[in-house]
Design an enzyme around this catalytic site. Sequence first.
Site, PDB file in Angstrom:
ATOM      1  N   GLY A 183      45.834  28.119  54.435  1.00  0.00           N
ATOM      2  CA  GLY A 183      45.985  27.601  55.802  1.00  0.00           C
ATOM      3  C   GLY A 183      45.967  26.080  55.889  1.00  0.00           C
ATOM      4  O   GLY A 183      46.178  25.515  56.965  1.00  0.00           O
ATOM      5  N   LYS A 207      54.346  16.963  52.944  1.00  0.00           N
ATOM      6  CA  LYS A 207      52.958  17.026  52.487  1.00  0.00           C
ATOM      7  C   LYS A 207      52.931  16.908  50.979  1.00  0.00           C
ATOM      8  O   LYS A 207      53.896  17.242  50.290  1.00  0.00           O
ATOM      9  CB  LYS A 207      52.300  18.331  52.936  1.00  0.00           C
ATOM     10  CG  LYS A 207      52.837  19.548  52.241  1.00  0.00           C
ATOM     11  CD  LYS A 207      51.793  20.546  51.866  1.00  0.00           C
ATOM     12  CE  LYS A 207      52.313  21.450  50.782  1.00  0.00           C
ATOM     13  NZ  LYS A 207      52.631  22.797  51.136  1.00  0.00           N
ATOM     14  N   GLY A 222      38.340  50.597  36.832  1.00  0.00           N
ATOM     15  CA  GLY A 222      39.282  49.726  37.538  1.00  0.00           C
ATOM     16  C   GLY A 222      40.727  49.870  37.088  1.00  0.00           C
ATOM     17  O   GLY A 222      41.615  49.244  37.665  1.00  0.00           O
ATOM     18  N   GLU A 223      40.989  50.675  36.058  1.00  0.00           N
ATOM     19  CA  GLU A 223      42.375  50.857  35.613  1.00  0.00           C
ATOM     20  C   GLU A 223      43.153  51.719  36.610  1.00  0.00           C
ATOM     21  O   GLU A 223      42.582  52.605  37.240  1.00  0.00           O
ATOM     22  CB  GLU A 223      42.403  51.529  34.233  1.00  0.00           C
ATOM     23  CG  GLU A 223      41.893  50.617  33.137  1.00  0.00           C
ATOM     24  CD  GLU A 223      41.816  51.336  31.789  1.00  0.00           C
ATOM     25  OE1 GLU A 223      42.186  52.532  31.716  1.00  0.00           O
ATOM     26  OE2 GLU A 223      41.373  50.703  30.824  1.00  0.00           O
TER      27      GLU A 223
END
Length: 303
Positions: free
Chosen positions: A223, A189, A35-36
């Site tokens: 969302g 919000k 994964g490197e």
Amino acid sequence: MLVVEGPNGNGIGKSLALKKGFELVASRSKVYPDGESEVGIEGLVMGRDVTIVQSGFPNPDKSLFEALLLSAHARREGAKSVALAMPYLIYARQDKELKEKKVVVSLNVEFNLMRSVGIDALFTVAPHNPKSLSNFRGLTGFSYATETLANEVRKDLSNPYVLAPDKGALVLAMPFAKALGCGFTNINKQRDRLTGEISISEAPDVNFSGHDVIIPDDIISTGGTTALSGKFAFEHGARKVVAAAVHALMVGNAREKIKEAGISKVYGTNTVKSDGVQVADVTDEIARGLVAMMPERFRVLRN
Ligand code: R5P
């Protein structure tokens, strides 16, 4: 100025070259079995001013590390200066010390890493809190992309009205309303910092009857904010509701949530890769912003 298209450059580096005449250099990337990442610049940068284009989404941590490696490579190869154009600046929402979370300010750590590999200028689009850019110890610049987004949205709306999902989004809502020649308002919000749940804390007394309502925001992530605002708009008479976010990440089931709220379309930009979104190209705004941020590094530019 040499522009290097990073592995997550989203084609913006190439577009800067094609549309604006910037000199382009490619990068190469490889991921090892564990994964490197390995990345490098495929061209000569010795003595040149270099701008690396690398978005921060998807795969934020990998994208950031690739940008750091490319910058370090440019410096090691003798680049005169290294700027990073990160159209979507990751960690921008983690710009404050939150007592209840006991974490470091991730954005500042990111800025320190950038400086440590020789990035001396940082350009981005619609950063979550532009003031936080002052913590980067170098040149900074940004553009809001509202002009580009408003031009995309105006084609599909009649009798528009702009509804900002919170006070912070007014910096986008106001130029949007100006560009569309219409009114704007905002709800407010609040998000529970621990559960992530959002609710409306303040709402205006409005009637959207006969209007197409547009909800602008810097980011659509899960969302939730967009869906909540869309429901509010319909409850207050909106005929149609669309959303426009500079960075439409559309994480998880964002698309379903937004659709369930009755929102008919989401507009975004190519600062990030996202599916199911009508995408506007921010190349022009980035080109203008880069030149304005470091005019002495650009000699040839097509208008
Ligand atoms: C928050 O202040 C931002 O401007 C966006 O409203 C927020 O990041 C959107 O997140 P989500 O889509 O998860 O509600």
